[in-house]
Design a protein around this motif. Structure first.
Motif, PDB file in Angstrom:
ATOM      1  N   PRO A 169       8.753  27.607  17.911  1.00  0.00           N
ATOM      2  CA  PRO A 169       9.387  27.926  19.198  1.00  0.00           C
ATOM      3  C   PRO A 169       9.490  29.433  19.398  1.00  0.00           C
ATOM      4  O   PRO A 169       9.342  30.195  18.435  1.00  0.00           O
ATOM      5  N   ASP A 170       9.742  29.836  20.636  1.00  0.00           N
ATOM      6  CA  ASP A 170       9.991  31.260  20.900  1.00  0.00           C
ATOM      7  C   ASP A 170      11.364  31.660  20.371  1.00  0.00           C
ATOM      8  O   ASP A 170      11.552  32.754  19.854  1.00  0.00           O
ATOM      9  N   ILE A 171      12.340  30.756  20.554  1.00  0.00           N
ATOM     10  CA  ILE A 171      13.723  31.046  20.179  1.00  0.00           C
ATOM     11  C   ILE A 171      14.294  29.883  19.369  1.00  0.00           C
ATOM     12  O   ILE A 171      14.063  28.720  19.697  1.00  0.00           O
ATOM     13  N   VAL A 172      15.054  30.213  18.328  1.00  0.00           N
ATOM     14  CA  VAL A 172      15.859  29.206  17.626  1.00  0.00           C
ATOM     15  C   VAL A 172      17.320  29.597  17.819  1.00  0.00           C
ATOM     16  O   VAL A 172      17.711  30.725  17.507  1.00  0.00           O
ATOM     17  N   CYS A 173      18.117  28.672  18.368  1.00  0.00           N
ATOM     18  CA  CYS A 173      19.571  28.854  18.446  1.00  0.00           C
ATOM     19  C   CYS A 173      20.122  28.212  17.181  1.00  0.00           C
ATOM     20  O   CYS A 173      19.993  27.003  16.989  1.00  0.00           O
ATOM     21  N   LEU A 174      20.708  29.021  16.329  1.00  0.00           N
ATOM     22  CA  LEU A 174      21.039  28.594  14.978  1.00  0.00           C
ATOM     23  C   LEU A 174      22.530  28.716  14.716  1.00  0.00           C
ATOM     24  O   LEU A 174      23.084  29.811  14.778  1.00  0.00           O
ATOM     25  N   ASP A 175      23.167  27.581  14.437  1.00  0.00           N
ATOM     26  CA  ASP A 175      24.585  27.591  14.078  1.00  0.00           C
ATOM     27  C   ASP A 175      24.724  28.277  12.721  1.00  0.00           C
ATOM     28  O   ASP A 175      23.863  28.116  11.853  1.00  0.00           O
ATOM     29  N   VAL A 176      25.796  29.050  12.533  1.00  0.00           N
ATOM     30  CA  VAL A 176      25.980  29.738  11.255  1.00  0.00           C
ATOM     31  C   VAL A 176      26.464  28.759  10.183  1.00  0.00           C
ATOM     32  O   VAL A 176      25.981  28.767   9.053  1.00  0.00           O
ATOM     33  N   VAL A 177      27.410  27.887  10.532  1.00  0.00           N
ATOM     34  CA  VAL A 177      27.995  26.977   9.542  1.00  0.00           C
ATOM     35  C   VAL A 177      27.367  25.593   9.689  1.00  0.00           C
ATOM     36  O   VAL A 177      27.631  24.888  10.663  1.00  0.00           O
ATOM     37  N   MET A 178      26.485  25.246   8.741  1.00  0.00           N
ATOM     38  CA  MET A 178      25.811  23.945   8.775  1.00  0.00           C
ATOM     39  C   MET A 178      25.691  23.415   7.353  1.00  0.00           C
ATOM     40  O   MET A 178      25.663  24.190   6.405  1.00  0.00           O
ATOM     41  N   PRO A 179      25.572  22.086   7.216  1.00  0.00           N
ATOM     42  CA  PRO A 179      25.380  21.514   5.874  1.00  0.00           C
ATOM     43  C   PRO A 179      23.969  21.787   5.336  1.00  0.00           C
ATOM     44  O   PRO A 179      23.073  22.114   6.089  1.00  0.00           O
ATOM     45  N   GLU A 180      23.827  21.622   4.025  1.00  0.00           N
ATOM     46  CA  GLU A 180      22.563  21.719   3.286  1.00  0.00           C
ATOM     47  C   GLU A 180      22.015  23.134   3.178  1.00  0.00           C
ATOM     48  O   GLU A 180      21.534  23.526   2.138  1.00  0.00           O
ATOM     49  N   LYS A 181      22.072  23.871   4.261  1.00  0.00           N
ATOM     50  CA  LYS A 181      21.644  25.279   4.227  1.00  0.00           C
ATOM     51  C   LYS A 181      22.341  25.927   5.405  1.00  0.00           C
ATOM     52  O   LYS A 181      22.265  25.420   6.509  1.00  0.00           O
ATOM     53  N   ASN A 182      23.044  27.039   5.154  1.00  0.00           N
ATOM     54  CA  ASN A 182      23.757  27.634   6.288  1.00  0.00           C
ATOM     55  C   ASN A 182      22.810  28.417   7.186  1.00  0.00           C
ATOM     56  O   ASN A 182      21.632  28.621   6.856  1.00  0.00           O
ATOM     57  N   GLY A 183      23.308  28.821   8.335  1.00  0.00           N
ATOM     58  CA  GLY A 183      22.471  29.486   9.328  1.00  0.00           C
ATOM     59  C   GLY A 183      21.855  30.781   8.845  1.00  0.00           C
ATOM     60  O   GLY A 183      20.720  31.101   9.199  1.00  0.00           O
ATOM     61  N   MET A 201      22.044  33.517  16.784  1.00  0.00           N
ATOM     62  CA  MET A 201      23.057  32.834  15.987  1.00  0.00           C
ATOM     63  C   MET A 201      24.140  32.282  16.909  1.00  0.00           C
ATOM     64  O   MET A 201      24.537  32.935  17.880  1.00  0.00           O
ATOM     65  N   VAL A 202      24.600  31.078  16.574  1.00  0.00           N
ATOM     66  CA  VAL A 202      25.669  30.437  17.333  1.00  0.00           C
ATOM     67  C   VAL A 202      26.820  30.244  16.356  1.00  0.00           C
ATOM     68  O   VAL A 202      26.636  29.635  15.300  1.00  0.00           O
ATOM     69  N   THR A 203      27.986  30.794  16.685  1.00  0.00           N
ATOM     70  CA  THR A 203      29.061  30.709  15.706  1.00  0.00           C
ATOM     71  C   THR A 203      30.441  30.678  16.342  1.00  0.00           C
ATOM     72  O   THR A 203      30.653  31.279  17.394  1.00  0.00           O
ATOM     73  N   GLY A 204      31.340  29.977  15.683  1.00  0.00           N
ATOM     74  CA  GLY A 204      32.737  29.997  16.089  1.00  0.00           C
ATOM     75  C   GLY A 204      33.459  31.066  15.300  1.00  0.00           C
ATOM     76  O   GLY A 204      34.613  31.382  15.539  1.00  0.00           O
ATOM     77  N   ASN A 205      32.727  31.653  14.352  1.00  0.00           N
ATOM     78  CA  ASN A 205      33.328  32.629  13.450  1.00  0.00           C
ATOM     79  C   ASN A 205      32.592  33.953  13.623  1.00  0.00           C
ATOM     80  O   ASN A 205      31.579  34.180  13.001  1.00  0.00           O
ATOM     81  N   ILE A 210      25.800  34.034  20.057  1.00  0.00           N
ATOM     82  CA  ILE A 210      26.535  33.245  21.046  1.00  0.00           C
ATOM     83  C   ILE A 210      27.791  32.787  20.318  1.00  0.00           C
ATOM     84  O   ILE A 210      27.707  32.154  19.262  1.00  0.00           O
ATOM     85  N   ILE A 211      28.950  33.158  20.846  1.00  0.00           N
ATOM     86  CA  ILE A 211      30.208  32.816  20.197  1.00  0.00           C
ATOM     87  C   ILE A 211      30.770  31.538  20.813  1.00  0.00           C
ATOM     88  O   ILE A 211      30.842  31.414  22.033  1.00  0.00           O
ATOM     89  N   LYS A 212      31.174  30.584  19.952  1.00  0.00           N
ATOM     90  CA  LYS A 212      31.817  29.352  20.424  1.00  0.00           C
ATOM     91  C   LYS A 212      33.305  29.630  20.622  1.00  0.00           C
ATOM     92  O   LYS A 212      33.854  30.397  19.848  1.00  0.00           O
ATOM     93  N   PRO A 213      33.989  28.989  21.520  1.00  0.00           N
ATOM     94  CA  PRO A 213      33.416  28.109  22.539  1.00  0.00           C
ATOM     95  C   PRO A 213      32.640  28.956  23.538  1.00  0.00           C
ATOM     96  O   PRO A 213      33.124  30.013  23.958  1.00  0.00           O
ATOM     97  N   PHE A 214      31.423  28.525  23.894  1.00  0.00           N
ATOM     98  CA  PHE A 214      30.609  29.387  24.739  1.00  0.00           C
ATOM     99  C   PHE A 214      30.661  28.958  26.188  1.00  0.00           C
ATOM    100  O   PHE A 214      30.943  27.821  26.502  1.00  0.00           O
ATOM    101  N   ASN A 215      30.410  29.932  27.046  1.00  0.00           N
ATOM    102  CA  ASN A 215      30.286  29.570  28.461  1.00  0.00           C
ATOM    103  C   ASN A 215      28.833  29.782  28.863  1.00  0.00           C
ATOM    104  O   ASN A 215      28.115  30.575  28.265  1.00  0.00           O
ATOM    105  N   ALA A 216      28.411  29.030  29.860  1.00  0.00           N
ATOM    106  CA  ALA A 216      27.007  29.023  30.266  1.00  0.00           C
ATOM    107  C   ALA A 216      26.515  30.419  30.617  1.00  0.00           C
ATOM    108  O   ALA A 216      25.418  30.809  30.230  1.00  0.00           O
ATOM    109  N   ALA A 217      27.333  31.186  31.321  1.00  0.00           N
ATOM    110  CA  ALA A 217      26.898  32.522  31.748  1.00  0.00           C
ATOM    111  C   ALA A 217      26.548  33.382  30.535  1.00  0.00           C
ATOM    112  O   ALA A 217      25.518  34.047  30.505  1.00  0.00           O
TER     113      ALA A 217
END
Length: 130
Positions: free
Chosen positions: A51-65, A83-87, A105-112
């Motif tokens: 893909p051109d872009i991967v939106c990747l959560d930082v905290v994930m199981p098996e392997k972190n972002g 990176m997508v993160t709440g932290n 992108i910081i969670k909670p995120f807004n569309a804008a």
């Protein structure tokens, strides 16, 4: 001239977050071509679908972002990783950027904010493709 569509993979262990991101991107100039629920799958899908872009959560199981980011960038440096993160602690941000993340992108995120971040990354991708 039609804008070139940008392919996106969304990697987040939370189904709802993937759904929210997918909904935000639908109808914009993005094609969500794949989704992953953990870091191992994210690396695998990025490798296969390129893909051109991967939106990747930082905290994930098996392997972190951050581990997934490093692997994706090692084999496919042209993929832009957001990176997508709440932290959003400075250490995480710093480590991600040092390892090649293109944005946050910081969670909670807004569309804008999401679309703004991806638009900036998308501009870079289009400049490279032209």
């Amino acid at each position: 001239m039609a804008k070139q569509r940008i392919s996106v993979v969304i990697a987040d262990d939370n189904d709802m977050m993937r759904g929210v991101l997918r909904a935000m991107l639908r109808g914009e100039e993005y094609d969500v071509i794949g989704e992953a629920s953990n870091g191992v799958l994210a690396v695998d899908i990025a490798e296969r679908l390129k893909p051109d872009i991967v939106c990747l959560d930082v905290v994930m199981p098996e392997k972190n972002g951050i581990e997934a980011l490093c692997e994706i960038k090692a084999t496919q440096p042209e993929i832009e990783v957001v990176m997508v993160t709440g932290n959003s602690d400075p250490a995480t941000v710093q480590e991600s950027i040092q390892n090649g993340a293109s944005g946050f992108i910081i969670k909670p995120f807004n569309a804008a904010r999401v679309l703004d971040t991806l638009a900036r990354v998308g501009t870079r991708i289009r400049q490279r493709k032209n």
